[in-house]
Design a protein around this motif. Sequence first.
Motif, PDB file in Angstrom:
ATOM      1  N   ILE A  71       0.845  -1.201   0.000  1.00  0.00           N
ATOM      2  CA  ILE A  71       0.000   0.000   0.000  1.00  0.00           C
ATOM      3  C   ILE A  71       0.877   1.247   0.000  1.00  0.00           C
ATOM      4  CG2 ILE A  71      -0.348   0.213   2.504  1.00  0.00           C
ATOM      5  CD1 ILE A  71      -3.111   0.681  -0.045  1.00  0.00           C
ATOM      6  N   LYS A  72       2.054   1.149   0.635  1.00  0.00           N
ATOM      7  CA  LYS A  72       2.955   2.289   0.663  1.00  0.00           C
ATOM      8  C   LYS A  72       3.449   2.628  -0.744  1.00  0.00           C
ATOM      9  CE  LYS A  72       6.470   4.125   3.688  1.00  0.00           C
ATOM     10  NZ  LYS A  72       7.181   3.848   4.947  1.00  0.00           N
ATOM     11  N   ASP A  73       3.841   1.588  -1.484  1.00  0.00           N
ATOM     12  CA  ASP A  73       4.289   1.822  -2.859  1.00  0.00           C
ATOM     13  C   ASP A  73       3.150   2.354  -3.727  1.00  0.00           C
ATOM     14  OD1 ASP A  73       6.963   1.168  -2.630  1.00  0.00           O
ATOM     15  OD2 ASP A  73       6.567  -0.979  -2.795  1.00  0.00           O
ATOM     16  N   VAL A  74       1.965   1.799  -3.506  1.00  0.00           N
ATOM     17  CA  VAL A  74       0.816   2.270  -4.279  1.00  0.00           C
ATOM     18  C   VAL A  74       0.554   3.746  -3.973  1.00  0.00           C
ATOM     19  CG1 VAL A  74      -1.677   2.093  -4.532  1.00  0.00           C
ATOM     20  CG2 VAL A  74      -0.283   0.032  -4.549  1.00  0.00           C
ATOM     21  N   LEU A  75       0.577   4.083  -2.697  1.00  0.00           N
ATOM     22  CA  LEU A  75       0.298   5.484  -2.330  1.00  0.00           C
ATOM     23  C   LEU A  75       1.388   6.417  -2.862  1.00  0.00           C
ATOM     24  CD1 LEU A  75      -1.152   5.304   1.290  1.00  0.00           C
ATOM     25  CD2 LEU A  75      -2.343   5.344  -0.897  1.00  0.00           C
ATOM     26  N   ASN A  76       2.640   5.944  -2.848  1.00  0.00           N
ATOM     27  CA  ASN A  76       3.705   6.776  -3.418  1.00  0.00           C
ATOM     28  C   ASN A  76       3.501   7.010  -4.905  1.00  0.00           C
ATOM     29  OD1 ASN A  76       5.282   7.480  -1.231  1.00  0.00           O
ATOM     30  ND2 ASN A  76       6.283   5.462  -1.184  1.00  0.00           N
ATOM     31  N   THR A  77       2.988   5.987  -5.592  1.00  0.00           N
ATOM     32  CA  THR A  77       2.686   6.154  -7.010  1.00  0.00           C
ATOM     33  C   THR A  77       1.548   7.140  -7.214  1.00  0.00           C
ATOM     34  OG1 THR A  77       3.299   3.841  -7.308  1.00  0.00           O
ATOM     35  CG2 THR A  77       2.142   4.896  -9.132  1.00  0.00           C
ATOM     36  N   VAL A  78       0.483   6.920  -6.438  1.00  0.00           N
ATOM     37  CA  VAL A  78      -0.702   7.778  -6.566  1.00  0.00           C
ATOM     38  C   VAL A  78      -0.341   9.227  -6.247  1.00  0.00           C
ATOM     39  CG1 VAL A  78      -2.986   8.247  -5.620  1.00  0.00           C
ATOM     40  CG2 VAL A  78      -2.307   5.901  -6.100  1.00  0.00           C
ATOM     41  N   ASP A  79       0.495   9.378  -5.221  1.00  0.00           N
ATOM     42  CA  ASP A  79       0.924  10.701  -4.797  1.00  0.00           C
ATOM     43  C   ASP A  79       1.417  11.550  -5.972  1.00  0.00           C
ATOM     44  OD1 ASP A  79       1.146  12.336  -2.637  1.00  0.00           O
ATOM     45  OD2 ASP A  79       3.272  11.940  -2.351  1.00  0.00           O
ATOM     46  N   LEU A  80       2.119  10.899  -6.895  1.00  0.00           N
ATOM     47  CA  LEU A  80       2.726  11.639  -7.995  1.00  0.00           C
ATOM     48  C   LEU A  80       1.734  12.002  -9.094  1.00  0.00           C
ATOM     49  CD1 LEU A  80       5.980   9.530  -8.171  1.00  0.00           C
ATOM     50  CD2 LEU A  80       5.803  11.908  -7.433  1.00  0.00           C
ATOM     51  N   ILE A  81       0.583  11.355  -9.086  1.00  0.00           N
ATOM     52  CA  ILE A  81      -0.362  11.673 -10.164  1.00  0.00           C
ATOM     53  C   ILE A  81      -1.595  12.430  -9.669  1.00  0.00           C
ATOM     54  CG2 ILE A  81       0.392   9.820 -11.701  1.00  0.00           C
ATOM     55  CD1 ILE A  81      -2.122   8.262 -10.806  1.00  0.00           C
ATOM     56  N   ILE A  82      -1.561  12.954  -8.446  1.00  0.00           N
ATOM     57  CA  ILE A  82      -2.720  13.729  -7.985  1.00  0.00           C
ATOM     58  C   ILE A  82      -2.327  15.132  -7.537  1.00  0.00           C
ATOM     59  CG2 ILE A  82      -4.043  11.697  -7.297  1.00  0.00           C
ATOM     60  CD1 ILE A  82      -3.341  12.359  -4.389  1.00  0.00           C
ATOM     61  N   GLY A  83      -1.133  15.573  -7.932  1.00  0.00           N
ATOM     62  CA  GLY A  83      -0.669  16.882  -7.458  1.00  0.00           C
ATOM     63  C   GLY A  83      -1.129  18.021  -8.343  1.00  0.00           C
ATOM     64  N   ASP A  84      -0.708  19.206  -7.948  1.00  0.00           N
ATOM     65  CA  ASP A  84      -1.008  20.438  -8.663  1.00  0.00           C
ATOM     66  C   ASP A  84      -0.594  20.362 -10.133  1.00  0.00           C
ATOM     67  OD1 ASP A  84      -1.410  23.005  -9.401  1.00  0.00           O
ATOM     68  OD2 ASP A  84       0.047  23.904  -8.023  1.00  0.00           O
ATOM     69  N   ASN A  85       0.605  19.781 -10.376  1.00  0.00           N
ATOM     70  CA  ASN A  85       1.160  19.784 -11.732  1.00  0.00           C
ATOM     71  C   ASN A  85       0.429  18.841 -12.686  1.00  0.00           C
ATOM     72  OD1 ASN A  85       2.053  17.734 -10.155  1.00  0.00           O
ATOM     73  ND2 ASN A  85       4.140  17.697 -10.942  1.00  0.00           N
ATOM     74  N   VAL A  86      -0.444  17.976 -12.151  1.00  0.00           N
ATOM     75  CA  VAL A  86      -1.150  17.019 -13.008  1.00  0.00           C
ATOM     76  C   VAL A  86      -2.563  17.514 -13.292  1.00  0.00           C
ATOM     77  CG1 VAL A  86      -1.428  14.553 -13.393  1.00  0.00           C
ATOM     78  CG2 VAL A  86       0.092  15.340 -11.629  1.00  0.00           C
ATOM     79  N   LYS A  87      -2.866  18.678 -12.734  1.00  0.00           N
ATOM     80  CA  LYS A  87      -4.202  19.251 -12.839  1.00  0.00           C
ATOM     81  C   LYS A  87      -4.741  19.230 -14.272  1.00  0.00           C
ATOM     82  CE  LYS A  87      -6.165  23.713 -11.698  1.00  0.00           C
ATOM     83  NZ  LYS A  87      -5.770  25.082 -11.399  1.00  0.00           N
ATOM     84  N   HIS A  88      -3.889  19.681 -15.225  1.00  0.00           N
ATOM     85  CA  HIS A  88      -4.379  19.822 -16.599  1.00  0.00           C
ATOM     86  C   HIS A  88      -4.656  18.469 -17.241  1.00  0.00           C
ATOM     87  CE1 HIS A  88      -4.037  24.061 -16.625  1.00  0.00           C
ATOM     88  NE2 HIS A  88      -2.820  23.982 -16.119  1.00  0.00           N
ATOM     89  N   SER A  89      -3.822  17.466 -16.922  1.00  0.00           N
ATOM     90  CA  SER A  89      -4.061  16.139 -17.470  1.00  0.00           C
ATOM     91  C   SER A  89      -5.397  15.593 -16.954  1.00  0.00           C
ATOM     92  CB  SER A  89      -2.938  15.198 -17.066  1.00  0.00           C
ATOM     93  OG  SER A  89      -1.717  15.681 -17.562  1.00  0.00           O
ATOM     94  N   TRP A  90      -5.681  15.813 -15.689  1.00  0.00           N
ATOM     95  CA  TRP A  90      -6.956  15.332 -15.139  1.00  0.00           C
ATOM     96  C   TRP A  90      -8.127  16.103 -15.714  1.00  0.00           C
ATOM     97  CZ3 TRP A  90      -7.584  10.779 -13.308  1.00  0.00           C
ATOM     98  CH2 TRP A  90      -6.559  10.132 -12.628  1.00  0.00           C
ATOM     99  N   GLU A  91      -7.959  17.393 -15.908  1.00  0.00           N
ATOM    100  CA  GLU A  91      -9.033  18.167 -16.537  1.00  0.00           C
ATOM    101  C   GLU A  91      -9.369  17.578 -17.896  1.00  0.00           C
ATOM    102  OE1 GLU A  91      -7.988  22.301 -16.828  1.00  0.00           O
ATOM    103  OE2 GLU A  91      -8.465  22.599 -14.707  1.00  0.00           O
ATOM    104  N   PHE A  92      -8.302  17.218 -18.613  1.00  0.00           N
ATOM    105  CA  PHE A  92      -8.488  16.636 -19.941  1.00  0.00           C
ATOM    106  C   PHE A  92      -9.240  15.303 -19.834  1.00  0.00           C
ATOM    107  CE2 PHE A  92      -6.967  13.918 -23.398  1.00  0.00           C
ATOM    108  CZ  PHE A  92      -7.316  14.695 -24.488  1.00  0.00           C
ATOM    109  N   LEU A  93      -8.783  14.446 -18.898  1.00  0.00           N
ATOM    110  CA  LEU A  93      -9.420  13.137 -18.762  1.00  0.00           C
ATOM    111  C   LEU A  93     -10.873  13.277 -18.329  1.00  0.00           C
ATOM    112  CD1 LEU A  93      -6.564  11.114 -17.045  1.00  0.00           C
ATOM    113  CD2 LEU A  93      -7.478  10.751 -19.334  1.00  0.00           C
ATOM    114  N   ASN A  94     -11.132  14.167 -17.374  1.00  0.00           N
ATOM    115  CA  ASN A  94     -12.498  14.302 -16.858  1.00  0.00           C
ATOM    116  C   ASN A  94     -13.434  14.950 -17.861  1.00  0.00           C
ATOM    117  OD1 ASN A  94     -11.918  13.127 -14.401  1.00  0.00           O
ATOM    118  ND2 ASN A  94     -11.297  15.068 -13.466  1.00  0.00           N
TER     119      ASN A  94
END
Length: 621
Positions: A71-94
Amino acid sequence: MLITICFCVFIFFILFQDLNVKDVPNFVAKLSETVKNDSNKITNSSATISTIVNILNNIANVSGNVSETVIKDVLNTVDLIIGDNVKHSWEFLNGKNNNASSQLLGSLETLTSGLGDIFSIETHSIILNRTTFNNSFNNNLNSNFSIEIPNTNIFNVFITTVTFPTLYYVMPTRNSTFDISVINNNNTNGNEAVEINNVINAAVVLVKINATIPNVTLSYRKLNSSLSQNPQCVFWNFTLFNDLGAWDDKGCTFVSDENDKVTCHCNHLTSFSILMSTDIPLQFVKVLDVITYIGVGISLASLVICLMIEGCVWKAITRNSTALMRHVSIINTALSLLIADICFIIGAAISKNPSENPEKNYKVPFGPCTTATFFMHFFYLALFFWMLVSALLLFYRTVMIFSHMPKSTMLAIGFSIGYGCPLIIAVITVAVTASGNGYIRENETCWLNWNTTKTLLAFVIPALTIVVINILIVIVVLFRIMRTGVGDTAQRDEKHTLVVIIRCVAILTPLFGLTWSLGVGTMLSPTTLGIHIAFAFFNSLQGFFILVFGTLFDSKIRAILSGQVATPNTSSNITRITSHDISTFRGMDLINWLRGRQYIYHISEAVNSSHSAACESFMHV
Ligand SMILES: *[C@@H]1O[C@H](CO)[C@@H](O)[C@H](O)[C@H]1NC(C)=O
Ligand SMILES: *[C@@H]1O[C@H](CO)[C@@H](O)[C@H](O)[C@H]1NC(C)=O
Ligand SMILES: *[C@@H]1O[C@H](CO)[C@@H](O)[C@H](O)[C@H]1NC(C)=O
Ligand SMILES: *[C@@H]1O[C@H](CO)[C@@H](O)[C@H](O)[C@H]1NC(C)=O
Ligand SMILES: *[C@@H]1O[C@H](CO)[C@@H](O)[C@H](O)[C@H]1NC(C)=O
Ligand SMILES: *[C@@H]1O[C@H](CO)[C@@H](O)[C@H](O)[C@H]1NC(C)=O
Ligand SMILES: *[C@@H]1O[C@H](CO)[C@@H](O)[C@H](O)[C@H]1NC(C)=O
Ligand SMILES: *[C@@H]1O[C@H](CO)[C@@H](O)[C@H](O)[C@H]1NC(C)=O
Ligand SMILES: *[C@@H]1O[C@H](CO)[C@@H](O)[C@H](O)[C@H]1NC(C)=O
Ligand SMILES: *[C@@H]1O[C@H](CO)[C@@H](O)[C@H](O)[C@H]1NC(C)=O
Ligand SMILES: *[C@@H]1O[C@H](CO)[C@@H](O)[C@H](O)[C@H]1NC(C)=O
Ligand SMILES: *[C@@H]1O[C@H](CO)[C@@H](O)[C@H](O)[C@H]1NC(C)=O
């Protein structure tokens, strides 16, 4: 490079097809390392993020028991894709008909339900805490969120809470009443984020518990404390809109919104958060900005013109002390508003418009903003106090006809009231409230605080009091004039001045009063768009009003400016001036005036000699 990353992730994807339970720990460790090594490139690619979400989804599918390291490795992975800098990619996906964000949350729910031991993990933007309780549970997990489970009579219950303070970058804001056809429409490009007037205004919290809980109280700290409209206690329902997912409020009720904390009751536990409506829809915020800036531009230009005109006609029109005081008042009124408007523009520039990032916990730069607010407070107040000076002058010259004050005393009193009082009020206000952070609006524009300390009253109360006083003075003076005339002792020249002041005070005071009453209205009723538009309109046109009603309405100034010389004893001439006065202030005349100062002085001399006629004409208007 990006292709390499995609390829690399893709290889993981292929390898993964044969993954069995035993390989999971190794696999997630590798995944976490790869994502971390290349996070800069991954965050820019929505396709890669989508792939990572798929991988996590598959890991969740095969993992039964989940260890702490996994779970620690999973959370570390998730951590990198939910930050401020990924905002635009998520906007695109959503924006597309895509449920990647929903899948991400779903995978995490599945993985947390497979946890065994008691532990807690904290990554950059995720906090996981797993613990047990007997009967009841009451915990401030962190400053963002607290959960309270009253007596259940169930023992040895495992509870896992995962707090995601930044998931508002990731999750869409649609709720169960959302019109889904907007994103199913093929014409919409993913980048044009679907306009919904909701924001996720709290951390998203995932709660897993191995018991059925009938009643739970959740309490969230708001991310953006300035939002207060329509709080909705919601959980993420994965099945809404054909498995696209949306926020749903079934079984959850809103309890209170106090001290920046929103409290909810729910009868089940999953992934929760708070939705709130933005105060004004974003597209209107932009329209309001445009209205405001155009209006302030017109204001500034008007005030500069007003000051130039006053400067040029100064000698000709300030021969008696009443006229002198009137023009001193108008000039200082205009000057105060000019400086206040400039401070307003500076303030707007240093606090970039927070409405454009409603979900961000934005803070204005404290020092510069406090300074700008202080000067705005001081000069907007000075505007009102100089209006008061005009009214007091009027009162003094019409009601107390027999007392005579030397010019210097009048000027001294005028400046003490006009600048002294506002200075005292502004300094006391900043001294009392600045230490407790109650002076400015921390996360809005640079202006006096309203939401927490109501500091704005230190402006509104003096201003509206002056409006009331001025209106009373105008009424008293009008009564007086109706009964006795302007007063026989007053010279004709002074009569003219007094009538101009009456008109100026009688028109400008209610206009300013109306403007700032609308300003209070925008505070009390933040969602009524009409009030905002009216306020932006009147507020920005104050300078224009000063030019028109304070300066151009004075027939004498116009006579000087337009180069019309009235010859005394010619009634036809008088009529001509009168009609001209009412109808126009011609651009050509202004140009003539701009062309030659000598000409003006010549004209003004002429006017001096014929001022009685101009005065007559004015009386006829
Ligand atoms: C990540 O980078 C480190 C050194 O910065 C390197 O040792 C490691 O092999 C890299 N891992 C992967 C999966 O590329
Ligand atoms: C990510 O994209 C933005 C523009 O969309 C660009 O400015 C930035 O340099 C990119 N970052 C990387 C690491 O490619
Ligand atoms: C989940 O795992 C099962 C086998 O455990 C498999 O049959 C199913 O296809 C998997 N689902 C997905 C979405 O990979
Ligand atoms: C999970 O762990 C429990 C014991 O803690 C064990 O009985 C069970 O078989 C494990 N399940 C899987 C799928 O490994
Ligand atoms: C949404 O996710 C589910 C799995 O959680 C998947 O079965 C479904 O096809 C997805 N729907 C869309 C529209 O992508
Ligand atoms: C996790 O929750 C337990 C139980 O409330 C608490 O004692 C512990 O301090 C928490 N751990 C962290 C890291 O917050
Ligand atoms: C709950 O009660 C059990 C015994 O019934 C005990 O072993 C356990 O430590 C208790 N847990 C807590 C958190 O008090
Ligand atoms: C929750 O799970 C733990 C460990 O799996 C178990 O000991 C406990 O009895 C369960 N509690 C309930 C209420 O099912
Ligand atoms: C969008 O396009 C897909 C095919 O690309 C089509 O099946 C679907 O009906 C279209 N939807 C709308 C609302 O036009
Ligand atoms: C839930 O518990 C709270 C106290 O924590 C209580 O005030 C409320 O009435 C309860 N609601 C239900 C539906 O039982
Ligand atoms: C999610 O929405 C569906 C459709 O409205 C509903 O049937 C279901 O009960 C909801 N899920 C929860 C957990 O309430
Ligand atoms: C969904 O959000 C909209 C916009 O804020 C709101 O008007 C509506 O009441 C919300 N629906 C529910 C069920 O809360």
